[in-house]
Design a protein around this motif. Structure first.
Motif, PDB file in Angstrom:
ATOM      1  N   LEU A  10     -65.396 -89.342  50.952  1.00 52.13           N
ATOM      2  CA  LEU A  10     -66.325 -89.642  52.054  1.00 52.13           C
ATOM      3  C   LEU A  10     -65.738 -90.699  52.987  1.00 52.13           C
ATOM      4  O   LEU A  10     -65.860 -90.611  54.202  1.00 52.13           O
ATOM      5  N   ARG A  11     -65.067 -91.681  52.381  1.00 48.92           N
ATOM      6  CA  ARG A  11     -64.460 -92.729  53.218  1.00 48.92           C
ATOM      7  C   ARG A  11     -63.254 -92.167  53.990  1.00 48.92           C
ATOM      8  O   ARG A  11     -63.104 -92.372  55.174  1.00 48.92           O
ATOM      9  N   LYS A  12     -62.429 -91.366  53.281  1.00 47.13           N
ATOM     10  CA  LYS A  12     -61.206 -90.853  53.909  1.00 47.13           C
ATOM     11  C   LYS A  12     -61.459 -89.727  54.896  1.00 47.13           C
ATOM     12  O   LYS A  12     -60.866 -89.677  55.967  1.00 47.13           O
ATOM     13  N   LEU A  13     -62.325 -88.765  54.493  1.00 46.27           N
ATOM     14  CA  LEU A  13     -62.473 -87.526  55.263  1.00 46.27           C
ATOM     15  C   LEU A  13     -63.847 -87.362  55.901  1.00 46.27           C
ATOM     16  O   LEU A  13     -64.045 -86.473  56.718  1.00 46.27           O
ATOM     17  N   GLY A  14     -64.799 -88.184  55.465  1.00 47.80           N
ATOM     18  CA  GLY A  14     -66.156 -88.071  56.004  1.00 47.80           C
ATOM     19  C   GLY A  14     -66.950 -86.958  55.347  1.00 47.80           C
ATOM     20  O   GLY A  14     -68.081 -86.680  55.748  1.00 47.80           O
ATOM     21  N   ARG A  15     -66.378 -86.247  54.361  1.00 45.98           N
ATOM     22  CA  ARG A  15     -67.134 -85.225  53.640  1.00 45.98           C
ATOM     23  C   ARG A  15     -66.529 -84.986  52.265  1.00 45.98           C
ATOM     24  O   ARG A  15     -65.414 -85.438  51.992  1.00 45.98           O
ATOM     25  N   VAL A  16     -67.292 -84.254  51.445  1.00 44.55           N
ATOM     26  CA  VAL A  16     -66.812 -83.971  50.087  1.00 44.55           C
ATOM     27  C   VAL A  16     -66.251 -82.556  50.034  1.00 44.55           C
ATOM     28  O   VAL A  16     -66.907 -81.608  50.448  1.00 44.55           O
ATOM     29  N   ILE A  17     -65.027 -82.451  49.552  1.00 38.06           N
ATOM     30  CA  ILE A  17     -64.417 -81.126  49.403  1.00 38.06           C
ATOM     31  C   ILE A  17     -64.130 -80.896  47.925  1.00 38.06           C
ATOM     32  O   ILE A  17     -63.386 -81.659  47.302  1.00 38.06           O
ATOM     33  N   LEU A  18     -64.749 -79.854  47.383  1.00 32.44           N
ATOM     34  CA  LEU A  18     -64.503 -79.547  45.964  1.00 32.44           C
ATOM     35  C   LEU A  18     -63.156 -78.857  45.842  1.00 32.44           C
ATOM     36  O   LEU A  18     -62.759 -78.093  46.724  1.00 32.44           O
ATOM     37  N   LYS A  19     -62.469 -79.099  44.743  1.00 26.30           N
ATOM     38  CA  LYS A  19     -61.162 -78.474  44.542  1.00 26.30           C
ATOM     39  C   LYS A  19     -61.307 -76.962  44.433  1.00 26.30           C
ATOM     40  O   LYS A  19     -62.181 -76.464  43.723  1.00 26.30           O
ATOM     41  N   GLU A  20     -60.421 -76.269  45.141  1.00 29.76           N
ATOM     42  CA  GLU A  20     -60.476 -74.807  45.195  1.00 29.76           C
ATOM     43  C   GLU A  20     -60.497 -74.172  43.799  1.00 29.76           C
ATOM     44  O   GLU A  20     -61.234 -73.227  43.535  1.00 29.76           O
ATOM     45  N   GLY A  70     -69.467 -73.406  40.605  1.00 33.18           N
ATOM     46  CA  GLY A  70     -70.705 -73.013  41.286  1.00 33.18           C
ATOM     47  C   GLY A  70     -71.439 -71.949  40.497  1.00 33.18           C
ATOM     48  O   GLY A  70     -72.646 -72.021  40.279  1.00 33.18           O
ATOM     49  N   ALA A  71     -70.703 -70.955  40.032  1.00 32.89           N
ATOM     50  CA  ALA A  71     -71.316 -69.855  39.296  1.00 32.89           C
ATOM     51  C   ALA A  71     -71.923 -70.360  37.983  1.00 32.89           C
ATOM     52  O   ALA A  71     -73.008 -69.937  37.597  1.00 32.89           O
ATOM     53  N   THR A  72     -71.259 -71.272  37.322  1.00 37.86           N
ATOM     54  CA  THR A  72     -71.754 -71.774  36.033  1.00 37.86           C
ATOM     55  C   THR A  72     -73.124 -72.420  36.203  1.00 37.86           C
ATOM     56  O   THR A  72     -74.039 -72.164  35.423  1.00 37.86           O
ATOM     57  N   ASP A 108     -75.286 -87.698  46.218  1.00 39.05           N
ATOM     58  CA  ASP A 108     -76.023 -86.741  47.055  1.00 39.05           C
ATOM     59  C   ASP A 108     -75.075 -85.807  47.803  1.00 39.05           C
ATOM     60  O   ASP A 108     -75.300 -84.607  47.910  1.00 39.05           O
ATOM     61  N   GLN A 109     -74.001 -86.380  48.329  1.00 42.20           N
ATOM     62  CA  GLN A 109     -73.054 -85.547  49.096  1.00 42.20           C
ATOM     63  C   GLN A 109     -72.301 -84.598  48.171  1.00 42.20           C
ATOM     64  O   GLN A 109     -71.995 -83.471  48.539  1.00 42.20           O
ATOM     65  N   LEU A 110     -71.991 -85.073  46.971  1.00 37.20           N
ATOM     66  CA  LEU A 110     -71.325 -84.206  45.995  1.00 37.20           C
ATOM     67  C   LEU A 110     -72.243 -83.032  45.640  1.00 37.20           C
ATOM     68  O   LEU A 110     -71.819 -81.875  45.615  1.00 37.20           O
ATOM     69  N   VAL A 111     -73.516 -83.342  45.391  1.00 35.58           N
ATOM     70  CA  VAL A 111     -74.470 -82.298  45.023  1.00 35.58           C
ATOM     71  C   VAL A 111     -74.644 -81.299  46.174  1.00 35.58           C
ATOM     72  O   VAL A 111     -74.731 -80.086  45.941  1.00 35.58           O
ATOM     73  N   GLU A 112     -74.660 -81.792  47.406  1.00 34.61           N
ATOM     74  CA  GLU A 112     -74.735 -80.868  48.547  1.00 34.61           C
ATOM     75  C   GLU A 112     -73.582 -79.876  48.497  1.00 34.61           C
ATOM     76  O   GLU A 112     -73.749 -78.680  48.704  1.00 34.61           O
ATOM     77  N   ALA A 113     -72.368 -80.402  48.232  1.00 30.02           N
ATOM     78  CA  ALA A 113     -71.177 -79.541  48.181  1.00 30.02           C
ATOM     79  C   ALA A 113     -71.305 -78.542  47.025  1.00 30.02           C
ATOM     80  O   ALA A 113     -70.956 -77.369  47.174  1.00 30.02           O
ATOM     81  N   ILE A 114     -71.824 -78.984  45.883  1.00 29.81           N
ATOM     82  CA  ILE A 114     -71.979 -78.082  44.730  1.00 29.81           C
ATOM     83  C   ILE A 114     -73.019 -77.007  45.048  1.00 29.81           C
ATOM     84  O   ILE A 114     -72.809 -75.826  44.795  1.00 29.81           O
ATOM     85  N   LYS A 115     -74.132 -77.430  45.651  1.00 29.20           N
ATOM     86  CA  LYS A 115     -75.214 -76.473  45.941  1.00 29.20           C
ATOM     87  C   LYS A 115     -74.735 -75.357  46.866  1.00 29.20           C
ATOM     88  O   LYS A 115     -75.167 -74.225  46.747  1.00 29.20           O
ATOM     89  N   LYS A 116     -73.847 -75.702  47.799  1.00 26.36           N
ATOM     90  CA  LYS A 116     -73.323 -74.684  48.715  1.00 26.36           C
ATOM     91  C   LYS A 116     -72.585 -73.584  47.947  1.00 26.36           C
ATOM     92  O   LYS A 116     -72.484 -72.459  48.400  1.00 26.36           O
ATOM     93  N   GLU A 117     -72.021 -73.969  46.796  1.00 26.11           N
ATOM     94  CA  GLU A 117     -71.257 -72.996  45.992  1.00 26.11           C
ATOM     95  C   GLU A 117     -72.142 -72.280  44.986  1.00 26.11           C
ATOM     96  O   GLU A 117     -71.675 -71.452  44.222  1.00 26.11           O
ATOM     97  N   MET A 118     -73.437 -72.639  44.979  1.00 26.52           N
ATOM     98  CA  MET A 118     -74.322 -72.085  43.957  1.00 26.52           C
ATOM     99  C   MET A 118     -75.125 -70.886  44.428  1.00 26.52           C
ATOM    100  O   MET A 118     -76.275 -70.721  44.064  1.00 26.52           O
ATOM    101  N   ARG A 119     -74.487 -70.052  45.259  1.00 22.21           N
ATOM    102  CA  ARG A 119     -75.208 -68.845  45.656  1.00 22.21           C
ATOM    103  C   ARG A 119     -75.429 -68.012  44.400  1.00 22.21           C
ATOM    104  O   ARG A 119     -74.597 -68.036  43.490  1.00 22.21           O
ATOM    105  N   PRO A 120     -76.535 -67.256  44.365  1.00 24.13           N
ATOM    106  CA  PRO A 120     -76.802 -66.467  43.159  1.00 24.13           C
ATOM    107  C   PRO A 120     -75.619 -65.584  42.795  1.00 24.13           C
ATOM    108  O   PRO A 120     -74.960 -65.018  43.663  1.00 24.13           O
ATOM    109  N   VAL A 121     -75.349 -65.509  41.514  1.00 23.55           N
ATOM    110  CA  VAL A 121     -74.205 -64.714  41.052  1.00 23.55           C
ATOM    111  C   VAL A 121     -74.614 -63.243  41.065  1.00 23.55           C
ATOM    112  O   VAL A 121     -75.678 -62.885  40.579  1.00 23.55           O
ATOM    113  N   ALA A 122     -73.757 -62.419  41.641  1.00 24.87           N
ATOM    114  CA  ALA A 122     -74.083 -60.983  41.745  1.00 24.87           C
ATOM    115  C   ALA A 122     -74.047 -60.332  40.367  1.00 24.87           C
ATOM    116  O   ALA A 122     -73.335 -60.764  39.495  1.00 24.87           O
TER     117      ALA A 122
END
Ligand code: HEM
Length: 154
Positions: free
Chosen positions: A78-88, A95-97, A140-154
């Motif tokens: 957050l300090r360096k980039l202004g946002r949280v990026i989860l490792k690819e 997210g699926a888990t 909170d910012q970490l959870v936002e990033a995780i939630k974005k990856e938590m789309r329902p699993v097909a």
């Protein structure tokens, strides 16, 4: 509002002060969660049908460690980039888990409370409203990033 170097230091310094005791802290952290919401233990497949006592369960410690360490990494990003990026590499699986395990917003709220309480109790001599806010914002910012990856699993 920008995540300043001061906020980053509040998180990183307190984490550095306690990370040697991460296993014990991790246990306290989860006991706190299960004390407030006993049913939350049922979300963890590795806690069901096991005779391994909670304090000896390596997976529980590992999960707690991930939460602490990733929240701390989030502060640095957050300090360096202004946002949280989860490792690819972890994103998809991760997210699926959570989606598959049925983790909801309420669980993240519960964990937030337990995380802040655990850190406060671990570093009473460093704790301040500013430190609380820095940990809360990182989480909170970490959870936002995780939630974005938590789309329902097909
Ligand atoms: C799995 C981190 C929040 C429950 C995982 C994994 C990681 C992780 C790294 C392993 C992923 C994998 O390899 O499959 C985090 C972080 C969180 C968070 C950083 C918040 C910032 C939560 C919450 C709950 C939860 C709030 C429920 C109270 C679970 C469960 C699994 C899991 C049930 C699957 C465990 C298994 O199947 O062995 N989490 N988690 N997590 N997490 Fe979380």
């Amino acid at each position: 509002m920008a995540f300043t170097a001061e906020k980053e230091a509040l998180v990183v310094d307190s984490w550095n002060a306690i990370k040697a005791d991460a296993a014990e802290l991790g246990l306290k952290f989860f006991l706190r969660i299960f004390e407030i919401t006993p049913s939350a233990s049922g979300l963890f497949p590795f806690l069901r049908d096991t005779s391994v006592p909670l304090e000896k369960n390596p997976k529980l410690k590992r999960h707690a460690m991930s939460v602490f360490a990733m929240t701390c990494e989030a502060a640095v990003q957050l300090r360096k980039l202004g946002r949280v990026i989860l490792k690819e590499t972890t994103i998809k699986h991760f997210g699926a888990t959570h989606a598959k395990a049925g983790i909801t917003g309420e669980h993240f709220e519960l964990m937030r409370y337990a995380l802040l309480e655990t850190i406060r109790e671990a570093v009473p001599y460093m704790w301040s409203p500013k430190m609380r806010n820095a940990w809360a914002e990182s989480y909170d910012q970490l959870v936002e990033a995780i939630k974005k990856e938590m789309r329902p699993v097909a």
